[in-house]
Design an enzyme around this catalytic site. Sequence first.
Site, PDB file in Angstrom:
ATOM      1  N   GLU A  66       0.811  -1.209  -0.090  1.00 43.16           N
ATOM      2  CA  GLU A  66      -0.047   0.181  -0.026  1.00 43.16           C
ATOM      3  C   GLU A  66       0.905   1.253   0.026  1.00 43.16           C
ATOM      4  O   GLU A  66       0.540   2.229  -0.631  1.00 43.16           O
ATOM      5  CB  GLU A  66      -0.919   0.053   1.235  1.00 43.16           C
ATOM      6  CG  GLU A  66      -1.964  -1.047   1.150  1.00 43.16           C
ATOM      7  CD  GLU A  66      -1.382  -2.521   1.560  1.00 43.16           C
ATOM      8  OE1 GLU A  66      -0.376  -2.374   2.258  1.00 43.16           O
ATOM      9  OE2 GLU A  66      -1.851  -3.452   1.269  1.00 43.16           O
ATOM     10  N   ARG A 271       7.740 -13.353   0.555  1.00 42.11           N
ATOM     11  CA  ARG A 271       6.969 -12.104   0.927  1.00 42.11           C
ATOM     12  C   ARG A 271       7.739 -11.449   1.959  1.00 42.11           C
ATOM     13  O   ARG A 271       7.578 -10.057   2.178  1.00 42.11           O
ATOM     14  CB  ARG A 271       5.475 -12.428   1.151  1.00 42.11           C
ATOM     15  CG  ARG A 271       4.561 -11.240   1.504  1.00 42.11           C
ATOM     16  CD  ARG A 271       4.489 -10.377   0.248  1.00 42.11           C
ATOM     17  NE  ARG A 271       3.404  -9.302   0.543  1.00 42.11           N
ATOM     18  CZ  ARG A 271       3.110  -8.564  -0.240  1.00 42.11           C
ATOM     19  NH1 ARG A 271       3.705  -8.484  -1.749  1.00 42.11           N
ATOM     20  NH2 ARG A 271       2.208  -7.485  -0.568  1.00 42.11           N
ATOM     21  N   GLY A 310      13.867  -4.850  -0.077  1.00 40.68           N
ATOM     22  CA  GLY A 310      13.823  -3.576  -0.824  1.00 40.68           C
ATOM     23  C   GLY A 310      14.697  -4.160  -2.203  1.00 40.68           C
ATOM     24  O   GLY A 310      15.133  -3.002  -3.026  1.00 40.68           O
ATOM     25  N   ASN A 336       0.082  -8.406  -6.341  1.00 41.57           N
ATOM     26  CA  ASN A 336      -0.116  -7.254  -7.386  1.00 41.57           C
ATOM     27  C   ASN A 336       0.621  -7.829  -8.546  1.00 41.57           C
ATOM     28  O   ASN A 336       2.064  -7.789  -8.448  1.00 41.57           O
ATOM     29  CB  ASN A 336       0.428  -5.886  -6.883  1.00 41.57           C
ATOM     30  CG  ASN A 336       0.457  -5.020  -7.887  1.00 41.57           C
ATOM     31  OD1 ASN A 336      -0.094  -5.257  -9.136  1.00 41.57           O
ATOM     32  ND2 ASN A 336       1.046  -3.888  -7.702  1.00 41.57           N
ATOM     33  N   PRO A 337       0.232  -8.182  -9.626  1.00 38.90           N
ATOM     34  CA  PRO A 337       1.039  -8.490 -10.873  1.00 38.90           C
ATOM     35  C   PRO A 337       1.674  -7.808 -11.673  1.00 38.90           C
ATOM     36  O   PRO A 337       2.334  -7.585 -12.789  1.00 38.90           O
ATOM     37  CB  PRO A 337       0.078  -9.377 -11.701  1.00 38.90           C
ATOM     38  CG  PRO A 337      -1.237  -8.666 -11.395  1.00 38.90           C
ATOM     39  CD  PRO A 337      -1.065  -8.362  -9.899  1.00 38.90           C
ATOM     40  N   LEU A 338       1.217  -6.180 -11.314  1.00 37.41           N
ATOM     41  CA  LEU A 338       1.694  -5.251 -12.382  1.00 37.41           C
ATOM     42  C   LEU A 338       2.956  -4.814 -12.091  1.00 37.41           C
ATOM     43  O   LEU A 338       3.667  -4.313 -13.077  1.00 37.41           O
ATOM     44  CB  LEU A 338       1.012  -3.909 -12.020  1.00 37.41           C
ATOM     45  CG  LEU A 338      -0.696  -4.093 -12.405  1.00 37.41           C
ATOM     46  CD1 LEU A 338      -1.277  -2.648 -12.227  1.00 37.41           C
ATOM     47  CD2 LEU A 338      -0.736  -4.247 -13.898  1.00 37.41           C
TER      48      LEU A 338
END
Length: 422
Positions: A66, A271, A310, A336-338
């Site tokens: 987010e 993750r 990071g 998120n696949p973008l």
Amino acid sequence: MSPTPAPLRLYAAASGLLEPLAPALLRARARHGKEDAARLHERLGHATIPRPAGDLVWLHAVSVGESLSVLPLAQALGARRPDISVLVTSGTVTSAQVLAERLPPGAIHQFAPVDGPAATRRFLDHWRPSLGVLVESELWPNLILGAAARGVRLALVSARMTEASARGWGRTASAARRVLSAFDLILPQDADTEARLKRLGAEVGPRLNLKQIAAPLPFDPAALAHLRARLDGRRVVLAVSTHPGEEAIIGRAFARVSASRPDLSLIIVPRHPARGEAVVAELAGAGLEASRRAAGAQPGAGVYVADTLGELGLFLGIADLVVMGGSFVDGIGGHNPLEPARLARAMITGPYAFNARELYDELFAWAGAVEATDEAALARHMAGFADNPQVARRTGEAALACAERQGQALDRALALLEPLLP
């Protein structure tokens, strides 16, 4: 205004009674790395930075995903309205680290206060925002209603609400209506959230997903060149944002494919980087040896666990194929696949990507991703892309075209927020 619903009065009273315990709880979380010990005062609403003069817009995110999604919004606001200060709050240590590196010049970061009456009052009294933009699913009654009572304009942007959360709020329908009515603008990120919010009595605007507008993840070109040299021409299958149970599935599928394709290497980016040792143990249970970046290992043949913070942009930069985590075990909902799409990477997702279903459906329609329903299908897709690099390239190009189309969301977001700006 009608009287405050009884559930909200009870919540305010209970949170006020429990608030004196917050310092001890925060210190305990800090001992486990879940809070920044040096900045616990911020979580109690005590600002550590003076408030700039003039109008201030407050953007609130929760965790890393987010927080990254609000960065383009913070940058655009700063560019279009340099007379307005931008405050970004978040709730996790990792999000604070990411924001410290990537916030635009002049923007301020603070940890969000716990939702106690005193902490939220101190926060709002100090920062006095003109507009508050909350992202995704943060519905903290004391903070939201306290801001609304001070005349702060509020927007809930890229709103996401699960069915379980909607059922929970539905048990106190009057409280849900009061909290949601505090927002001047609500933009759901998908059709399911839109239906759930309407069911709770919210007035919603057009759909908007902020995660569609982020820039490609950054990386150090020198570090990228170093990794390429270490890989010595091997092609990389990159598994990103994996969760417990998924590393073994992906590892076994990769082992079936790489047995006859020795030029392939598997890199896993969990993750949660703190799971590095657990990931190696899970892979060992599946009969696979792995090395860890956090332990000083370098990539090469075999399985490499990139358990550092990071560096996702760096590893996406060397990937030939991306396997999306969070989608091969039920209950997580995918990620998120973008991020890989913006770098023109071909993608394979599992069957449990319901959190991003609309995005994946569009990617499938553009032929920018494929779905593997199980471990065997994952191995087949890996092998297909490995044996047909031109297909992988065209799939990645289709993913990029889809991502570029989604990027128009930033202009829509700014247009919808502009009437609320001071």
